[in-house]
Design a protein around this motif. Sequence first.
Motif, PDB file in Angstrom:
ATOM      1  N   UNK A  44       1.076  -0.611   0.265  1.00  0.00           N
ATOM      2  CA  UNK A  44       0.049  -0.103   0.249  1.00  0.00           C
ATOM      3  C   UNK A  44       1.394   1.075  -0.169  1.00  0.00           C
ATOM      4  N   UNK A  45       1.892   1.045   0.761  1.00  0.00           N
ATOM      5  CA  UNK A  45       3.040   2.239   0.991  1.00  0.00           C
ATOM      6  C   UNK A  45       3.487   3.229  -0.809  1.00  0.00           C
ATOM      7  N   UNK A  46       3.744   2.085  -1.156  1.00  0.00           N
ATOM      8  CA  UNK A  46       4.429   1.577  -2.516  1.00  0.00           C
ATOM      9  C   UNK A  46       3.221   2.456  -3.604  1.00  0.00           C
ATOM     10  N   UNK A  47       2.432   1.780  -3.739  1.00  0.00           N
ATOM     11  CA  UNK A  47       1.138   1.753  -4.341  1.00  0.00           C
ATOM     12  C   UNK A  47       0.861   3.601  -4.239  1.00  0.00           C
ATOM     13  N   UNK A  48       0.955   4.273  -2.948  1.00  0.00           N
ATOM     14  CA  UNK A  48       0.808   5.345  -2.711  1.00  0.00           C
ATOM     15  C   UNK A  48       1.612   6.410  -3.127  1.00  0.00           C
ATOM     16  N   UNK A  49       3.077   5.779  -3.221  1.00  0.00           N
ATOM     17  CA  UNK A  49       4.235   6.207  -3.759  1.00  0.00           C
ATOM     18  C   UNK A  49       4.705   6.524  -5.344  1.00  0.00           C
ATOM     19  N   UNK A  50       3.343   5.330  -5.704  1.00  0.00           N
ATOM     20  CA  UNK A  50       3.452   5.247  -7.528  1.00  0.00           C
ATOM     21  C   UNK A  50       2.275   6.079  -8.148  1.00  0.00           C
ATOM     22  N   UNK A  51       0.806   6.248  -7.346  1.00  0.00           N
ATOM     23  CA  UNK A  51       0.667   7.324  -7.752  1.00  0.00           C
ATOM     24  C   UNK A  51       0.951   8.912  -7.135  1.00  0.00           C
ATOM     25  N   UNK A  52       1.776   8.896  -6.420  1.00  0.00           N
ATOM     26  CA  UNK A  52       2.300  10.054  -6.542  1.00  0.00           C
ATOM     27  C   UNK A  52       3.001  10.324  -7.329  1.00  0.00           C
ATOM     28  N   UNK A  53       4.103   9.480  -7.299  1.00  0.00           N
ATOM     29  CA  UNK A  53       5.089  10.015  -9.050  1.00  0.00           C
ATOM     30  C   UNK A  53       4.443   9.656 -10.119  1.00  0.00           C
TER      31      UNK A  53
END
Length: 173
Positions: free
Chosen positions: A110-119
């Motif tokens: 979930x944390x990686x997904x949030x980071x990817x979405x922000x990127x």
Amino acid sequence: AAAAGIGSEKIIGMHIPAAAGIAGQAFQTGQTTLVDEARRDPNFYDRIDGVTGHQTQSVLAVPLLVKGAPYGVIEAINKLAGNFDERDVALLEGIAPSAASAIDNARLFAAVSRELAAHERAEVEIRTLNKNLERRAKELSAINQAAQAITATIDLDTVMQLVLTETQSLLDV
């Protein structure tokens, strides 16, 4: 965070302090805690019984450990006469490492997904800004060319044709 059984819908999402109750004891010590006659235990957290209307008889709490540190607790509550036994303890202790790993992996994902979405949002914004900058550069170049062409001639028909040509080019019409 999750609950199952009769009345469980009443406690899902309920805030329970990490140090509260028998589960809190298991969390703090990192050790499995089995309590018969749970209502007599000084660590018993009676708020769940108050919400569900049940009377807890025994509690089995197994910590979820991630890299040796407590991460959560699986707590089994027996509302019926009788107690948990060593087989129940072995079963929950066998499940706990996989559950802890799965929960930790889900949180990391979930944390990686949030980071990817922000990127991705940042990349879209950068592309939009670049397009705006390119358009502005094109506009300024066209204005500069028009100004140079207009000042280079004094023939009215030529000036108007140059203004029209640059306007058409600039506005893409």
